[in-house]
Design a protein around this motif. Structure first.
Motif, PDB file in Angstrom:
ATOM      1  N   ARG A   1      11.130  -0.549 -19.178  1.00 19.99           N
ATOM      2  CA  ARG A   1       9.902  -0.138 -19.859  1.00 19.99           C
ATOM      3  C   ARG A   1       8.734  -0.057 -18.890  1.00 19.99           C
ATOM      4  O   ARG A   1       7.768   0.644 -19.131  1.00 19.99           O
ATOM      5  CB  ARG A   1       9.577  -1.115 -20.990  1.00 19.99           C
ATOM      6  N   GLU A   2       8.814  -0.810 -17.790  1.00 18.98           N
ATOM      7  CA  GLU A   2       7.748  -0.810 -16.798  1.00 18.98           C
ATOM      8  C   GLU A   2       8.367  -0.939 -15.412  1.00 18.98           C
ATOM      9  O   GLU A   2       9.566  -1.188 -15.273  1.00 18.98           O
ATOM     10  CB  GLU A   2       6.760  -1.940 -17.057  1.00 18.98           C
ATOM     11  N   ALA A   3       7.544  -0.763 -14.389  1.00 23.01           N
ATOM     12  CA  ALA A   3       8.034  -0.791 -13.016  1.00 23.01           C
ATOM     13  C   ALA A   3       8.556  -2.180 -12.655  1.00 23.01           C
ATOM     14  O   ALA A   3       8.100  -3.190 -13.197  1.00 23.01           O
ATOM     15  CB  ALA A   3       6.917  -0.389 -12.051  1.00 23.01           C
ATOM     16  N   PRO A   4       9.538  -2.259 -11.737  1.00 26.68           N
ATOM     17  CA  PRO A   4      10.049  -3.565 -11.327  1.00 26.68           C
ATOM     18  C   PRO A   4       8.989  -4.358 -10.564  1.00 26.68           C
ATOM     19  O   PRO A   4       8.033  -3.792 -10.022  1.00 26.68           O
ATOM     20  CB  PRO A   4      11.242  -3.205 -10.432  1.00 26.68           C
ATOM     21  N   ASN A   5       9.196  -5.647 -10.502  1.00 19.59           N
ATOM     22  CA  ASN A   5       8.284  -6.543  -9.782  1.00 19.59           C
ATOM     23  C   ASN A   5       8.766  -6.679  -8.344  1.00 19.59           C
ATOM     24  O   ASN A   5       9.759  -7.371  -8.079  1.00 19.59           O
ATOM     25  CB  ASN A   5       8.228  -7.907 -10.473  1.00 19.59           C
ATOM     26  N   VAL A   6       8.100  -6.001  -7.412  1.00 11.96           N
ATOM     27  CA  VAL A   6       8.475  -6.042  -6.000  1.00 11.96           C
ATOM     28  C   VAL A   6       7.782  -7.228  -5.353  1.00 11.96           C
ATOM     29  O   VAL A   6       6.548  -7.300  -5.309  1.00 11.96           O
ATOM     30  CB  VAL A   6       8.088  -4.725  -5.283  1.00 11.96           C
ATOM     31  N   THR A   7       8.577  -8.166  -4.835  1.00 16.75           N
ATOM     32  CA  THR A   7       8.033  -9.395  -4.248  1.00 16.75           C
ATOM     33  C   THR A   7       7.958  -9.334  -2.732  1.00 16.75           C
ATOM     34  O   THR A   7       7.171 -10.063  -2.133  1.00 16.75           O
ATOM     35  CB  THR A   7       8.893 -10.598  -4.669  1.00 16.75           C
TER      36      THR A   7
ATOM     37  N   GLY B   1       7.926  10.157 -18.440  1.00 17.45           N
ATOM     38  CA  GLY B   1       7.831   9.667 -17.075  1.00 17.45           C
ATOM     39  C   GLY B   1       7.104  10.577 -16.122  1.00 17.45           C
ATOM     40  O   GLY B   1       7.019  10.291 -14.938  1.00 17.45           O
ATOM     41  N   GLU B   2       6.557  11.692 -16.617  1.00 18.94           N
ATOM     42  CA  GLU B   2       5.837  12.599 -15.735  1.00 18.94           C
ATOM     43  C   GLU B   2       4.461  12.025 -15.415  1.00 18.94           C
ATOM     44  O   GLU B   2       3.778  11.474 -16.281  1.00 18.94           O
ATOM     45  CB  GLU B   2       5.680  13.973 -16.395  1.00 18.94           C
TER      46      GLU B   2
ATOM     47  N   ILE C   1      15.103   5.344   0.808  1.00 12.10           N
ATOM     48  CA  ILE C   1      16.258   4.668   0.239  1.00 12.10           C
ATOM     49  C   ILE C   1      16.048   4.619  -1.268  1.00 12.10           C
ATOM     50  O   ILE C   1      15.125   3.959  -1.750  1.00 12.10           O
ATOM     51  CB  ILE C   1      16.420   3.256   0.824  1.00 12.10           C
ATOM     52  N   SER C   2      16.893   5.330  -2.023  1.00 13.83           N
ATOM     53  CA  SER C   2      16.755   5.453  -3.478  1.00 13.83           C
ATOM     54  C   SER C   2      17.746   4.515  -4.160  1.00 13.83           C
ATOM     55  O   SER C   2      18.958   4.662  -4.001  1.00 13.83           O
ATOM     56  CB  SER C   2      16.988   6.901  -3.929  1.00 13.83           C
ATOM     57  N   VAL C   3      17.214   3.560  -4.935  1.00 21.84           N
ATOM     58  CA  VAL C   3      18.029   2.553  -5.606  1.00 21.84           C
ATOM     59  C   VAL C   3      17.968   2.812  -7.104  1.00 21.84           C
ATOM     60  O   VAL C   3      16.881   2.741  -7.701  1.00 21.84           O
ATOM     61  CB  VAL C   3      17.527   1.130  -5.292  1.00 21.84           C
ATOM     62  N   PRO C   4      19.095   3.125  -7.761  1.00 24.40           N
ATOM     63  CA  PRO C   4      19.072   3.306  -9.213  1.00 24.40           C
ATOM     64  C   PRO C   4      18.846   1.965  -9.911  1.00 24.40           C
ATOM     65  O   PRO C   4      19.301   0.915  -9.455  1.00 24.40           O
ATOM     66  CB  PRO C   4      20.453   3.885  -9.525  1.00 24.40           C
ATOM     67  N   LEU C   5      18.123   2.015 -11.031  1.00 27.96           N
ATOM     68  CA  LEU C   5      17.819   0.813 -11.802  1.00 27.96           C
ATOM     69  C   LEU C   5      18.241   1.006 -13.248  1.00 27.96           C
ATOM     70  O   LEU C   5      18.350   2.142 -13.732  1.00 27.96           O
ATOM     71  CB  LEU C   5      16.319   0.510 -11.743  1.00 27.96           C
ATOM     72  N   PRO C   6      18.489  -0.090 -13.962  1.00 27.95           N
ATOM     73  CA  PRO C   6      18.697   0.053 -15.410  1.00 27.95           C
ATOM     74  C   PRO C   6      17.417   0.547 -16.069  1.00 27.95           C
ATOM     75  O   PRO C   6      16.323   0.440 -15.506  1.00 27.95           O
ATOM     76  CB  PRO C   6      19.056  -1.388 -15.844  1.00 27.95           C
ATOM     77  N   ALA C   7      17.555   1.095 -17.270  1.00 30.35           N
ATOM     78  CA  ALA C   7      16.387   1.628 -17.972  1.00 30.35           C
ATOM     79  C   ALA C   7      15.347   0.527 -18.171  1.00 30.35           C
ATOM     80  O   ALA C   7      15.648  -0.530 -18.739  1.00 30.35           O
ATOM     81  CB  ALA C   7      16.803   2.228 -19.310  1.00 30.35           C
TER      82      ALA C   7
ATOM     83  N   ARG D   1       7.986   3.366  -4.519  1.00 31.40           N
ATOM     84  CA  ARG D   1       7.537   4.146  -5.672  1.00 31.40           C
ATOM     85  C   ARG D   1       8.603   4.078  -6.746  1.00 31.40           C
ATOM     86  O   ARG D   1       9.802   4.142  -6.447  1.00 31.40           O
ATOM     87  CB  ARG D   1       7.286   5.601  -5.276  1.00 31.40           C
ATOM     88  N   TYR D   2       8.176   3.930  -7.984  1.00 26.86           N
ATOM     89  CA  TYR D   2       9.115   3.861  -9.101  1.00 26.86           C
ATOM     90  C   TYR D   2       9.055   5.161  -9.889  1.00 26.86           C
ATOM     91  O   TYR D   2       7.980   5.596 -10.308  1.00 26.86           O
ATOM     92  CB  TYR D   2       8.790   2.673 -10.012  1.00 26.86           C
ATOM     93  N   ASP D   3      10.213   5.786 -10.064  1.00 24.34           N
ATOM     94  CA  ASP D   3      10.331   7.020 -10.836  1.00 24.34           C
ATOM     95  C   ASP D   3      10.861   6.656 -12.222  1.00 24.34           C
ATOM     96  O   ASP D   3      12.072   6.445 -12.393  1.00 24.34           O
ATOM     97  CB  ASP D   3      11.283   7.989 -10.132  1.00 24.34           C
ATOM     98  N   PRO D   4       9.989   6.540 -13.243  1.00 25.64           N
ATOM     99  CA  PRO D   4      10.468   6.083 -14.555  1.00 25.64           C
ATOM    100  C   PRO D   4      11.352   7.102 -15.260  1.00 25.64           C
ATOM    101  O   PRO D   4      12.169   6.725 -16.093  1.00 25.64           O
ATOM    102  CB  PRO D   4       9.165   5.840 -15.329  1.00 25.64           C
ATOM    103  N   ARG D   5      11.185   8.376 -14.933  1.00 23.68           N
ATOM    104  CA  ARG D   5      11.987   9.384 -15.628  1.00 23.68           C
ATOM    105  C   ARG D   5      13.458   9.280 -15.248  1.00 23.68           C
ATOM    106  O   ARG D   5      14.343   9.373 -16.096  1.00 23.68           O
ATOM    107  CB  ARG D   5      11.452  10.773 -15.294  1.00 23.68           C
ATOM    108  N   ASN D   6      13.734   9.062 -13.950  1.00 18.58           N
ATOM    109  CA  ASN D   6      15.113   8.913 -13.478  1.00 18.58           C
ATOM    110  C   ASN D   6      15.510   7.460 -13.285  1.00 18.58           C
ATOM    111  O   ASN D   6      16.641   7.190 -12.894  1.00 18.58           O
ATOM    112  CB  ASN D   6      15.298   9.666 -12.160  1.00 18.58           C
TER     113      ASN D   6
END
Length: 524
Positions: A429-435, A260-261, A421-427, A442-447
């Motif tokens: 494979r790719e960034a969420p679809n922001v509508t 995720g770096e 505002i930091s929202v945790p997400l389930p693991a 910004r999506y942090d895939p590592r965390n």
């Protein structure tokens, strides 16, 4: 409405920042600004002055005036709205509201004025938009950089595959040559061959006593992660050594990307214009009012914990300015409980609101980096109206997807800056679809965290929403939500009103810093 000029002047009539918006001679503008201090007077409650030709609409800013010069036919309500917008921008660019601070930020203020007023007419913009325009951010530029980074990563993958092919061909060729050579030689020649190979290896710079020394040393110098088997290397040739090391570096970069770096080698990171760290003090005295906010909200919006801890600290550069007393005043909030430092005269503070040492012959400490604490206070409350920012999160599952709607609502007590505002997400494979979103994300895939950021929340955007879609997940996966922000106003509303010298003479110049920041702000 026609704005002739906007300016920041001192009470003596000195123009610190001035911007002309219509075709008018410089001498005429300077004459209008020089005449303003004589027209203001004292004790007047209104904020405008009219002459035969122009109207001055002004607002005091500590020891300065923020001034808008218009014609007499302009709408006074629009004039006041323009003045209000300018007054909100000045603290964004000037660190201190005095002549020195304004002069340092003169060019930035002029550019900001140009974004609000064009050809004498007010533009419909917000503070956040003005800051964005002045920073000259470009969506096309960001997209271009992403395309360049993608091409670089693709080229690295091709290089990696080519390097593996070359190494594989060399290994196969080396094994074939070695088999033919050994089959044609006797045992005595075989021993001398291995002896020659060990001599060649020791002189190659890797220091090994056996024919396989170069492979071992190459793996020790490689930057490949531990746990991966080392690729076998043939005879110690300089070109092969360099190729193996380059491949190890590429594998290390690829492993970081998989975790995720973000690795973009040709695009230097840009520094944010937000004031991440306070600059070193330049005034003889610096007084800092800081409040740290700890809030815990429940998912239904109710308040679970609300705690504010504040400090007033004093930083003195030279000992000659240390024989002083500090006069303060607070907003009179009964929920705020103050406590002085043990060396402070409590009776003097209780009766007159003055912070001074018990022994007036002693100076305050000087040269301390963070300053010395004079006053502390604490505020605890169960009143939900005291919360500066509330967050509501509504996850709903529909088929194989989860639709998440997040809303924020800010109190009118504060203008919040650098909100994240930091929202945790389930693991994923790719960034969420922001509508839908107001601000940036910004999506942090590592965390596995979605960060929703807003530069400023003021009267123009007290509420906002974010909607995104992820694969079906339990609603508890989106909590706890963490929030960070800062503000230039505090709950105690504590202010330093005066510096009292104990040995006579004029009081030393001082600057005051006020900040409210979050220490632990969550929705659980």
């Amino acid at each position: 409405m026609v704005v002739l000029a906007a300016s920041i002047i001192s009470k003596s009539g000195k123009a610190l920042v001035s911007r002309q918006f219509v075709d008018m001679s410089r001498i005429r503008i300077e004459g209008l600004l020089a005449a303003f201090p004589k027209l203001v007077g004292t004790g007047k409650q209104h904020t405008y002055v009219e002459t035969e030709n122009v109207r001055y609409v002004y607002q005091p800013i500590e020891a300065l005036f923020l001034l808008v010069v218009t014609n007499k036919q302009s709408n006074i309500l629009e004039d006041l709205e323009t003045l209000r917008m300018l007054s909100k921008l000045v603290p964004e660019y000037a660190y201190s509201l005095d002549e020195e601070g304004i002069c340092r930020a003169a060019f930035e203020l002029i550019f900001a004025f140009d974004e609000i007023i064009a050809l004498g007419h007010k533009e419909t913009v917000t503070v956040a938009q003005v800051k964005q325009y002045c920073e000259m951010e470009s969506h096309e530029e960001k997209l271009h950089k992403l395309v360049i980074a993608s091409k670089i990563n693709e080229t690295k993958d091709i290089m990696k595959r080519k390097a593996n092919e070359i190494e594989k061909n060399k290994m196969e060729k080396s094994r074939g040559d070695k088999g033919n050579y050994m089959s044609s030689m006797g045992s005595s020649r075989l021993e001398s061959t291995f002896s020659d190979m060990s001599i060649s290896s020791s002189t190659s710079g890797f220091g090994s006593n056996s024919g396989f020394g170069p492979s071992t040393d190459l793996d020790s110098f490689s930057t490949k992660p531990k746990g991966r088997p080392a690729a076998p290397v043939s005879a110690p040739q300089n070109s092969g050594m360099k190729l193996g090391k380059s491949q190890g570096t590429n594998k290390f970069l690829e492993s970081l990307k998989a975790e995720g770096e973000m690795i973009v080698e040709d695009v230097p990171p840009t520094l944010s214009k937000s004031k991440a760290a306070a600059p070193p003090p330049t005034d003889p005295l610096t007084l800092t009012v800081e409040e740290k906010l700890n809030v815990t909200l429940k998912q239904d919006g109710s308040l679970s914990n609300f705690d504010v801890q504040g400090t007033l600290s004093l930083q003195i550069l030279e000992e000659k300015d240390a024989f002083i007393q500090v006069q303060v005043e607070s907003g009179g909030n009964p929920s705020v409980l103050f406590k002085t430092h043990p060396n402070i005269n409590k009776e003097l503070y209780s009766n007159e609101g003055i912070l001074g040492l018990k022994d007036p012959n002693r100076p305050f400490p000087t040269g301390q980096g963070d300053g010395v604490g004079l006053l502390r206070w604490r505020m605890q409350s169960t009143d939900e109206t005291a919360v500066p920012l509330t967050i509501n999160c509504w996850p709903s599952i529909s088929g194989s997807d989860t639709y998440v709607s997040i809303e924020y609502e800010a109190s009118t007590m504060f203008d919040l800056q650098n909100v994240v505002i930091s929202v945790p997400l389930p693991a994923l494979r790719e960034a969420p679809n922001v509508t839908q979103i107001e601000g940036d994300w910004r999506y942090d895939p590592r965390n596995s965290v979605l960060e929703w950021s807003l530069v400023l929340i003021d009267d123009s955007n007290r509420s906002g929403a974010l909607e995104f879609v992820v694969p079906a997940a339990d609603s508890s996966a989106f909590f706890p939500i963490s929030v960070r922000f800062t503000a230039t106003k505090t709950f105690s509303d504590l202010k330093v009103t005066n510096i009292l010298p104990l040995k006579g003479g004029p009081p030393p110049k001082f600057s005051q810093r006020t900040q409210l920041c979050t220490e632990n702000y969550q929705v659980v």
